[in-house]
Design a protein around this motif. Structure first.
Motif, PDB file in Angstrom:
ATOM      1  N   TYR A  44       0.864  -1.188   0.000  1.00 46.23           N
ATOM      2  CA  TYR A  44       0.000   0.000   0.000  1.00 46.23           C
ATOM      3  C   TYR A  44       0.897   1.234   0.000  1.00 46.23           C
ATOM      4  O   TYR A  44       1.838   1.313   0.787  1.00 46.23           O
ATOM      5  N   ILE A  45       0.603   2.171  -0.887  1.00 48.53           N
ATOM      6  CA  ILE A  45       1.408   3.383  -0.960  1.00 48.53           C
ATOM      7  C   ILE A  45       0.483   4.597  -0.926  1.00 48.53           C
ATOM      8  O   ILE A  45      -0.472   4.666  -1.688  1.00 48.53           O
ATOM      9  N   GLU A  46       0.763   5.503   0.015  1.00 52.55           N
ATOM     10  CA  GLU A  46      -0.029   6.745   0.071  1.00 52.55           C
ATOM     11  C   GLU A  46       0.943   7.908   0.091  1.00 52.55           C
ATOM     12  O   GLU A  46       1.796   7.992   0.967  1.00 52.55           O
ATOM     13  N   VAL A  47       0.816   8.797  -0.880  1.00 57.12           N
ATOM     14  CA  VAL A  47       1.740   9.930  -0.950  1.00 57.12           C
ATOM     15  C   VAL A  47       0.941  11.230  -0.936  1.00 57.12           C
ATOM     16  O   VAL A  47       0.117  11.468  -1.807  1.00 57.12           O
ATOM     17  N   LYS A  48       1.196  12.067   0.079  1.00 50.12           N
ATOM     18  CA  LYS A  48       0.470  13.344   0.180  1.00 50.12           C
ATOM     19  C   LYS A  48       1.404  14.529  -0.018  1.00 50.12           C
ATOM     20  O   LYS A  48       1.017  15.665   0.226  1.00 50.12           O
TER      21      LYS A  48
END
Lengths: 261, 488
Positions: B414-418
């Motif tokens: 899972y990858i979340e980039v903000k």
């Protein structure tokens, strides 16, 4: 040392070797030549004991034992070495570690003491110098990212260290430039000795300019159809394999000078 | 379980004997346990706290955790299957009986010492030279700690959790639950309510801990759940390397293990946490074995701090474990190196979380999963770049290796980039050990079993080289043992 009688072998139900006869004595160098698909590599792999090749008939005696009864690793420990046509990569295992494990496995089998890291390094450095291989190869993972030439040189290094009684070189010359070819040939010539036999499996004659064989055999459609001295290789070079097809009716009667029957 | 109970004694003994032979550390120590009856309610929580003479804040912590736990349900998202656990059948406190206030190891139950000897733990004074300080956790209560004086001179605290509660209650009150709050998840809440003992390490400002700190866990009393708690705090500019190794005796019924590990690294501090986990995996048919549901998390609180997890997981019937890093301090670094091996009917769902909060934070994930037999191996990982994580970077590599055709490998990244300046790289591969590799080794005189072990070790090399030397050797042996019978 090696006596093969009427050897038949199949891969996935297709018969590739259709009755091979061959006798190899200590000190001899034999070349097995033949066109693509004639069964050369199958022959090399069957002798080494690869499981995908089913032996369906025939007999192979090696130093007075039934070779076909032995597992691949037992054959290796009994002194049979195959230089692979396509050496296999093992990521994460250094070349030096692999070769030492191999040497010690063989020594264990023979009831000899294992070689420690220090003595091994001494031995392998000496052989590398002899064969002309860069020491950097030692710490790289087995055949990972090796050039074609490096892979083949590495096979020759393994052969020199493991000191086999019977060495089989499976198309070791394929894909080599002339310098690499010379290195490989010199490596083989270095280990020629009166108590060792060598079988060179090749498509081309050019390797035999550097490794002079005592006998040349032509494998064609799963049988040895012609045997002779080194001049046979030259004839094949000049005339190709085409003439063999025309002379197929003579196949059954063609026998090697060493043919046991 | 009822069926097990109905089995005649001789049958059980026979089974036990068989299993003991196969599992090298599968012996049971014969000591009298001082245990609470099975079951969990508020009285049990109070009783644990009372028996351990705990201060009021700790009882409060436990009670809050217990009340919260009652509102929670077990997580269903992991890729693991197991029979429903009856939490009222578990014994939550079990202490080996011993004299009070032991002055030296001579007073420790000789049975216990023999157990440790079988496991090869260098507990005795004469083994001081081996350079490893051991806090040995036997079931739930620590029975001995070595090197304490030497570490004491440097101001390093390394003791059992109970001792630390007695001697440094302020430290425990300050840090307990600061990284893994009791509300975090079902098993973390359970652990917070009933944890019995564990280890505490505290490295003061500027101190480089001169030796590897080490804990061996061992689950002993039958049917005992084990709830360990580890807390490591590295102050500004300090560093420590911590080893955790586990073996457990043979069991017929499944055992639950739910540990919590909390790490805190302040400015410029480094914590290296290495685990070799070799708990009983169950038999070849998938009976028995440890359920290992662990919450491990490190907080890189300070700038330029670094936390590195290295784990080699070969044991347990079920592994559910995600050692994670919260990269809060600017320029802090998180690392996760993992080898997880499943054979027979073992299941592993493991991975990591890298939470990038600070600027220029960096993380590396190297995961190697090996599946053999009917083993199921899942990598589950989260890389999250928060809004303020300018220039943050992550590199992940997840490789799976399959032995045979009845096992499985699964990858859930899972990858979340903000943050637009953050960079995330992910590589993944799946391979099978090839016939050609094995034949190549065979032709060089190496047996198939040794060949497989060699190829697998090569596959895991990037992780093994992160382990301290003696652990790396142990890990390689362990892999070889775990792979036995998986081919040919």
């Amino acid at each position: 040392m090696l006596e093969i009688k009427n050897l038949r072998a199949s891969v996935e139900g297709n018969e590739i070797l259709k009755g091979v006869n061959l006798r190899v004595r200590e000190g001899e160098v034999h070349a097995i030549m033949g066109p693509n698909g004639s069964g050369k590599s199958t022959f090399a792999n069957v002798i080494a004991g690869r499981e995908e090749y089913q032996v369906t008939a025939g007999e192979v005696r090696y130093r007075d034992v039934d070779l076909l009864e032995l597992s691949p690793e037992e054959r290796a420990c009994e002194g049979i070495f195959l230089a692979f046509q396509y050496p296999v990569a093992i990521p994460g295992i250094s070349n030096a570690y692999f070769l030492r494990s191999s040497l010690n496995a063989i020594r264990n089998y023979r009831g000899e003491d294992e070689v420690d890291a220090f003595d091994f390094l001494k031995l392998i450095r000496e052989k590398m110098k002899l064969i002309g291989i860069d020491e950097k190869l030692l710490n790289r993972s087995v055949n990972v990212g090796f050039s074609g030439g490096e892979k083949k040189r590495n096979e020759i290094l393994q052969m020199a260290v493991l000191d086999p009684r019977l060495a089989i070189l499976d198309e070791t010359d394929s894909g080599l430039d002339i310098d690499a070819l010379r290195t490989v040939a010199e490596g083989v010539n270095q280990i020629r000795s009166a108590d060792r036999a060598i079988i060179v499996v090749t498509h081309y004659q050019r390797l035999l300019d550097h490794i002079i064989p005592d006998f040349v055999h032509v494998l064609f459609d799963g049988r040895i159809v012609e045997s002779g001295g080194k001049e046979l290789a030259l004839r094949l070079e000049k005339e190709g394999y085409g003439w063999l097809e025309k002379g197929e009716e003579t196949v059954s009667s063609a026998t090697s000078p060493e043919e046991p029957r | 379980m009822d069926r097990d109970r109905r089995q005649s004694n001789s049958e059980v003994e026979e089974l036990q004997e068989l299993a003991d032979r196969e599992y090298e550390f599968g012996f049971v120590t014969d000591i009298e346990s001082d245990s609470l009856p099975p079951g969990l309610n508020e009285d049990v929580v109070r009783e644990i706290s009372r028996r351990k003479n705990e201060p009021e804040f700790l009882l409060e912590f436990r009670l809050k955790a217990f009340r919260h736990w009652q509102t929670m349900t077990e997580p269903a998202w992991p890729m693991v299957k197991y029979p429903q656990i009856d939490f009222q059948e578990i014994v939550y406190y079990s202490a080996p009986k011993q004299q009070e206030n032991l002055a030296s190891l001579d007073e420790v139950d000789p049975e216990i010492l023999r157990t440790f000897e079988k496991l090869g733990i260098p507990l005795e004074e004469q083994k001081r030279l081996s350079g490893v300080a051991v806090d040995a956790v036997f079931d739930s209560v620590s029975v001995g700690t070595t090197f304490k004086e030497k570490l004491g001179e440097l101001g390093v605290i390394f003791s059992s959790f109970s001792e630390a509660v007695e001697e440094h209650p302020d430290l425990i009150e300050k840090w307990l639950g600061s990284v893994v709050p009791y509300t975090d998840n079902f098993y973390a809440a359970l652990n917070a309510a009933v944890f019995s003992d564990g280890s505490v390490a505290f490295i003061p400002k500027g101190v480089k801990c001169p030796m590897e700190l080490s804990t061996y866990f061992r689950i002993n009393a039958a049917g005992t759940g084990q709830f360990e708690r580890t807390l490591i705090v590295a102050e500004e500019g300090s560093s420590v390397s911590y080893l955790e190794g586990c073996t457990a005796p043979m069991r017929d019924t499944n055992q639950l293990h739910a540990a919590v590990v909390e790490l805190v690294a302040l400015d410029d501090a480094t914590i290296k946490y290495s685990t070799v986990q070799n708990w009983y995996p169950g038999d070849k048919e998938g009976r028995g074995g440890i359920f290992n549901f662990v919450t491990k998390r490190g907080l890189c609180k300070g700038a330029r701090s670094k936390i590195s997890w290295t784990q080699v997981e070969t044991g347990s019937a079920i592994t559910w474990k995600y050692p994670s890093c919260i990269l809060q301090g600017d320029d802090s670094i998180g690392e996760f190196y993992s080898v997880a091996m499943t054979n027979n009917y073992q299941q592993a769902d493991t991975g990591t979380k890298m939470l990038h909060i600070g600027k220029n934070t960096r993380s590396t994930i190297i995961s190697k999963g090996i599946s053999a037999g009917r083993g199921q191996n899942t990598y589950r990982g989260l890389v999250k770049m928060m809004k303020n994580a300018d220039g943050a970077r992550n590199f992940s590599q997840c490789d799976s290796m399959l032995l045979g055709d009845r096992c499985g490998a699964h990858t859930f990244p899972y990858i979340e980039v903000k943050n637009p300046t953050a960079k995330v790289e992910h590589e993944a591969s799946t391979s099978k050990i090839g016939e050609d590799q094995i034949f190549y080794c065979n032709q060089r005189g190496i047996s198939t079993e040794d060949a497989v072990s060699m190829i697998v070790n090569g596959f895991c090399k990037e992780v093994f080289r992160e382990l301290p030397m003696e652990f790396a050797v142990e890990a390689q042996k362990l892999l070889a043992v775990s792979l036995e019978g998986s081919v040919g």
